[in-house]
Design an enzyme around this catalytic site. Structure first.
Site, PDB file in Angstrom:
ATOM      1  N   LYS A  57       7.772  23.390 -13.326  1.00 28.27           N
ATOM      2  CA  LYS A  57       6.897  22.228 -13.108  1.00 28.27           C
ATOM      3  C   LYS A  57       6.504  22.126 -11.633  1.00 28.27           C
ATOM      4  O   LYS A  57       5.348  21.830 -11.309  1.00 28.27           O
ATOM      5  CB  LYS A  57       7.554  20.936 -13.591  1.00 28.27           C
ATOM      6  CG  LYS A  57       6.626  19.751 -13.351  1.00 28.27           C
ATOM      7  CD  LYS A  57       6.678  18.666 -14.370  1.00 28.27           C
ATOM      8  CE  LYS A  57       5.552  17.667 -14.104  1.00 28.27           C
ATOM      9  NZ  LYS A  57       5.653  16.466 -14.888  1.00 28.27           N
ATOM     10  N   ASN A  80       0.222  19.371 -20.834  1.00 27.46           N
ATOM     11  CA  ASN A  80      -0.068  18.418 -21.912  1.00 27.46           C
ATOM     12  C   ASN A  80      -0.034  19.097 -23.287  1.00 27.46           C
ATOM     13  O   ASN A  80      -0.457  18.508 -24.276  1.00 27.46           O
ATOM     14  CB  ASN A  80      -1.433  17.763 -21.690  1.00 27.46           C
ATOM     15  CG  ASN A  80      -1.443  16.937 -20.424  1.00 27.46           C
ATOM     16  OD1 ASN A  80      -0.425  16.349 -20.057  1.00 27.46           O
ATOM     17  ND2 ASN A  80      -2.569  16.899 -19.735  1.00 27.46           N
ATOM     18  N   HIS A 113       8.719   9.459 -27.500  1.00 27.05           N
ATOM     19  CA  HIS A 113       7.626  10.276 -26.956  1.00 27.05           C
ATOM     20  C   HIS A 113       7.842  11.767 -27.282  1.00 27.05           C
ATOM     21  O   HIS A 113       6.940  12.449 -27.783  1.00 27.05           O
ATOM     22  CB  HIS A 113       7.514  10.042 -25.445  1.00 27.05           C
ATOM     23  CG  HIS A 113       6.510  10.921 -24.784  1.00 27.05           C
ATOM     24  ND1 HIS A 113       5.154  10.853 -25.067  1.00 27.05           N
ATOM     25  CD2 HIS A 113       6.647  11.917 -23.867  1.00 27.05           C
ATOM     26  CE1 HIS A 113       4.518  11.756 -24.350  1.00 27.05           C
ATOM     27  NE2 HIS A 113       5.395  12.420 -23.617  1.00 27.05           N
ATOM     28  N   HIS A 139       0.657  17.234 -26.443  1.00 25.39           N
ATOM     29  CA  HIS A 139       0.477  15.815 -26.133  1.00 25.39           C
ATOM     30  C   HIS A 139      -0.810  15.247 -26.733  1.00 25.39           C
ATOM     31  O   HIS A 139      -0.912  14.034 -26.900  1.00 25.39           O
ATOM     32  CB  HIS A 139       0.480  15.582 -24.617  1.00 25.39           C
ATOM     33  CG  HIS A 139       1.855  15.718 -24.010  1.00 25.39           C
ATOM     34  ND1 HIS A 139       2.583  16.889 -24.092  1.00 25.39           N
ATOM     35  CD2 HIS A 139       2.631  14.845 -23.330  1.00 25.39           C
ATOM     36  CE1 HIS A 139       3.749  16.712 -23.473  1.00 25.39           C
ATOM     37  NE2 HIS A 139       3.808  15.481 -23.010  1.00 25.39           N
ATOM     38  N   ARG A 196      -2.504  22.183 -14.385  1.00 22.44           N
ATOM     39  CA  ARG A 196      -1.511  21.154 -14.733  1.00 22.44           C
ATOM     40  C   ARG A 196      -1.750  20.618 -16.143  1.00 22.44           C
ATOM     41  O   ARG A 196      -0.813  20.169 -16.813  1.00 22.44           O
ATOM     42  CB  ARG A 196      -1.524  20.009 -13.702  1.00 22.44           C
ATOM     43  CG  ARG A 196      -0.426  18.997 -13.969  1.00 22.44           C
ATOM     44  CD  ARG A 196      -0.147  18.065 -12.814  1.00 22.44           C
ATOM     45  NE  ARG A 196       0.898  17.133 -13.172  1.00 22.44           N
ATOM     46  CZ  ARG A 196       1.473  16.287 -12.341  1.00 22.44           C
ATOM     47  NH1 ARG A 196       1.105  16.244 -11.079  1.00 22.44           N
ATOM     48  NH2 ARG A 196       2.426  15.464 -12.749  1.00 22.44           N
ATOM     49  N   ARG A 214       0.823  -1.229   0.000  1.00 22.66           N
ATOM     50  CA  ARG A 214       0.000   0.000   0.000  1.00 22.66           C
ATOM     51  C   ARG A 214       0.854   1.275   0.000  1.00 22.66           C
ATOM     52  O   ARG A 214       0.412   2.333   0.450  1.00 22.66           O
ATOM     53  CB  ARG A 214      -0.964   0.023   1.178  1.00 22.66           C
ATOM     54  CG  ARG A 214      -1.929  -1.146   1.157  1.00 22.66           C
ATOM     55  CD  ARG A 214      -3.091  -0.920   2.084  1.00 22.66           C
ATOM     56  NE  ARG A 214      -3.992  -2.036   1.998  1.00 22.66           N
ATOM     57  CZ  ARG A 214      -3.896  -3.146   2.745  1.00 22.66           C
ATOM     58  NH1 ARG A 214      -2.939  -3.245   3.651  1.00 22.66           N
ATOM     59  NH2 ARG A 214      -4.745  -4.117   2.595  1.00 22.66           N
ATOM     60  N   HIS A 272       0.131  12.116 -28.511  1.00 21.98           N
ATOM     61  CA  HIS A 272      -0.293  10.784 -28.065  1.00 21.98           C
ATOM     62  C   HIS A 272      -1.018  10.037 -29.172  1.00 21.98           C
ATOM     63  O   HIS A 272      -0.848   8.828 -29.339  1.00 21.98           O
ATOM     64  CB  HIS A 272      -1.229  10.885 -26.854  1.00 21.98           C
ATOM     65  CG  HIS A 272      -0.506  11.090 -25.559  1.00 21.98           C
ATOM     66  ND1 HIS A 272      -1.094  11.672 -24.461  1.00 21.98           N
ATOM     67  CD2 HIS A 272       0.750  10.786 -25.176  1.00 21.98           C
ATOM     68  CE1 HIS A 272      -0.223  11.719 -23.467  1.00 21.98           C
ATOM     69  NE2 HIS A 272       0.911  11.197 -23.883  1.00 21.98           N
ATOM     70  N   LYS A 309       3.333  11.542 -11.336  1.00 22.13           N
ATOM     71  CA  LYS A 309       2.497  10.697 -12.202  1.00 22.13           C
ATOM     72  C   LYS A 309       3.229   9.382 -12.415  1.00 22.13           C
ATOM     73  O   LYS A 309       4.340   9.370 -12.964  1.00 22.13           O
ATOM     74  CB  LYS A 309       2.257  11.370 -13.555  1.00 22.13           C
ATOM     75  CG  LYS A 309       1.178  12.424 -13.522  1.00 22.13           C
ATOM     76  CD  LYS A 309       0.849  12.868 -14.944  1.00 22.13           C
ATOM     77  CE  LYS A 309      -0.211  13.947 -14.954  1.00 22.13           C
ATOM     78  NZ  LYS A 309      -0.451  14.475 -16.311  1.00 22.13           N
ATOM     79  N   GLU A 327      -4.160  17.510 -11.457  1.00 19.03           N
ATOM     80  CA  GLU A 327      -4.580  17.946 -12.798  1.00 19.03           C
ATOM     81  C   GLU A 327      -6.070  18.286 -12.892  1.00 19.03           C
ATOM     82  O   GLU A 327      -6.777  17.834 -13.788  1.00 19.03           O
ATOM     83  CB  GLU A 327      -4.202  16.880 -13.837  1.00 19.03           C
ATOM     84  CG  GLU A 327      -4.095  17.449 -15.241  1.00 19.03           C
ATOM     85  CD  GLU A 327      -3.492  16.478 -16.242  1.00 19.03           C
ATOM     86  OE1 GLU A 327      -2.347  16.028 -16.025  1.00 19.03           O
ATOM     87  OE2 GLU A 327      -4.170  16.166 -17.227  1.00 19.03           O
TER      88      GLU A 327
HETATM   89  N1  GLY Z   1       3.845  15.203 -17.980  1.00 20.00           N
HETATM   90  C1  GLY Z   1       2.798  16.065 -17.604  1.00 20.00           C
HETATM   91  C2  GLY Z   1       2.546  16.114 -16.132  1.00 20.00           C
HETATM   92  O1  GLY Z   1       3.341  15.618 -15.356  1.00 20.00           O
HETATM   93  O2  GLY Z   1       1.541  16.612 -15.742  1.00 20.00           O
END
Ligand code: GLY
Length: 361
Positions: A227, A245, A265, A248, A241, A121, A252, A143, A237
């Protein structure tokens, strides 16, 4: 050595950035973690370069280190690979005070972070990112995820590390294509958040590419600072945040439509960013002169041509499956001036299709 703090109350943590700072790692780790057992997760490219060195340094400082090396590449971001790592952790006797250390690029960081978030956990987690992309983006902000056969990063968590260690020396062994792919994320921060970072990159692009020591440290520190600020304000997010993206959405979709084996990427993100600039220009959200500057710097990264068989229909289908889609509308993050971007939910699908078609042609 530079330090950036990610401020998240009791889950706050430091990011250390510098060149040839390896020897300081055990001492800094001890300021945030008890000396216990560490599962050192790395991959078949990175472990031979730095694994023994880190393992020896931690062992000398009193840690009990068990290496766990996975094959390099996106193919390792699976539940099956995670299960192997749980087994390694159990066999190593990792208890709740044990630590998972990720040594590698984005794949290793995401996978190791995922097992750290779920094993018993949740156990402490440390990131030692070794690619430019992981240093400026994926190692910061918590993330973590593995992929599902039906999509990328579909199984994961927000799980913050206790410390991020950015050793700039490792970038010397990074293949040039990987450095450029990471540089796309560096440019991204300038485009969406900082006019001053963008102009620094414009003025000193060659020095950045040749990894001039002071500039590299300054730029990477600034990306981490930007960041860290966003993550501190919007960890999960819910709002700003999502600006990270930028590039992206289409990036993506291009990766998915080419089965994750054509673009790095960062290369797909670069194409996504250039197409997003085109969308912003066509929608008159961005002044032509600013758009020109953005595209000029991005072009220096070398936009990867699409594979000949790729169709707009395949990319648009992948786009519709984007997990970030809000209802039936596909949101796009578009630049509105240098250093500022916004989220737009009403970009006409015909326009998206048309800029995509231009790229594919
Ligand atoms: N890679 C985008 C973020 O960490 O929100």
């Amino acid at each position: 050595m530079q330090t950036v703090q990610v401020k998240l109350a009791e889950r706050s943590y430091p990011i250390y950035i510098g060149k040839n700072i390896w020897s300081l790692l055990p001492q800094k780790l001890q300021t945030v973690l008890p000396l216990t057992t560490a599962l050192l997760v790395s991959d078949s490219n990175v472990y031979p370069l730095y694994g023994e060195k880190i393992s020896a340094a931690l062992t000398a400082a009193g840690w009990r280190v068990t290496p766990a090396v996975v094959p390099a590449g996106e193919g390792s971001k699976t539940l099956a690979r995670a299960e192997e790592l749980y087994t390694a952790a159990i066999k190593a006797g990792l208890d709740r005070s044990g630590t998972v250390v990720a040594l590698g690029g984005g794949v290793v960081g995401d996978l190791a972070g995922f097992i750290a978030a779920t094993y018993l956990r949740g156990v402490p987690f440390v990131q030692i990112p070794t690619s430019l992309l992981a240093q400026v983006d994926s190692s910061v902000g918590g993330k973590v995820a593995v992929n599902h056969p039906l999509g990328k990063n579909l199984i994961g968590a927000f799980y913050q590390p206790k410390l991020v260690w950015i050793e700039l020396e490792v970038l010397r062994t990074l293949p040039r294509a990987e450095f450029l792919a990471g540089a796309a994320e560096v440019v991204k921060y300038g485009v969406i958040l900082s006019e001053s970072l963008f102009s620094t990159l414009e003025r000193h692009w060659q020095d950045f590419l040749s990894q001039e020591e002071r500039l590299l440290a300054q730029v990477i520190t600034e990306c981490c600072r930007l960041k860290a600020e966003i993550v501190a304000a919007d960890e999960r997010e819910a709002g700003q945040r999502a600006l990270l993206n930028f590039g992206h959405t289409l990036g993506h979709a291009l990766e998915a439509a080419t089965h994750y084996d054509y673009y790095l990427h960062g290369e797909a993100v670069l194409v996504g960013m250039m197409l997003a600039v085109q969308l912003a220009l066509r929608q008159q959200l961005l002044a032509p002169a600013a758009g020109g500057r953005l595209l000029e710097l991005m072009a220096k990264l070398g936009m990867k041509p699409a594979p000949p068989a790729l169709t707009a229909a395949a990319v648009l289908t992948a786009l519709q499956q984007d997990k970030k889609r809000a209802g039936t509308k596909q949101p796009f993050i578009l630049p509105v001036k240098i250093g500022q971007a916004d989220i737009f939910a009403n970009i006409p699908p015909m326009l998206v299709s048309s800029v995509l078609q231009e790229y594919l042609n």
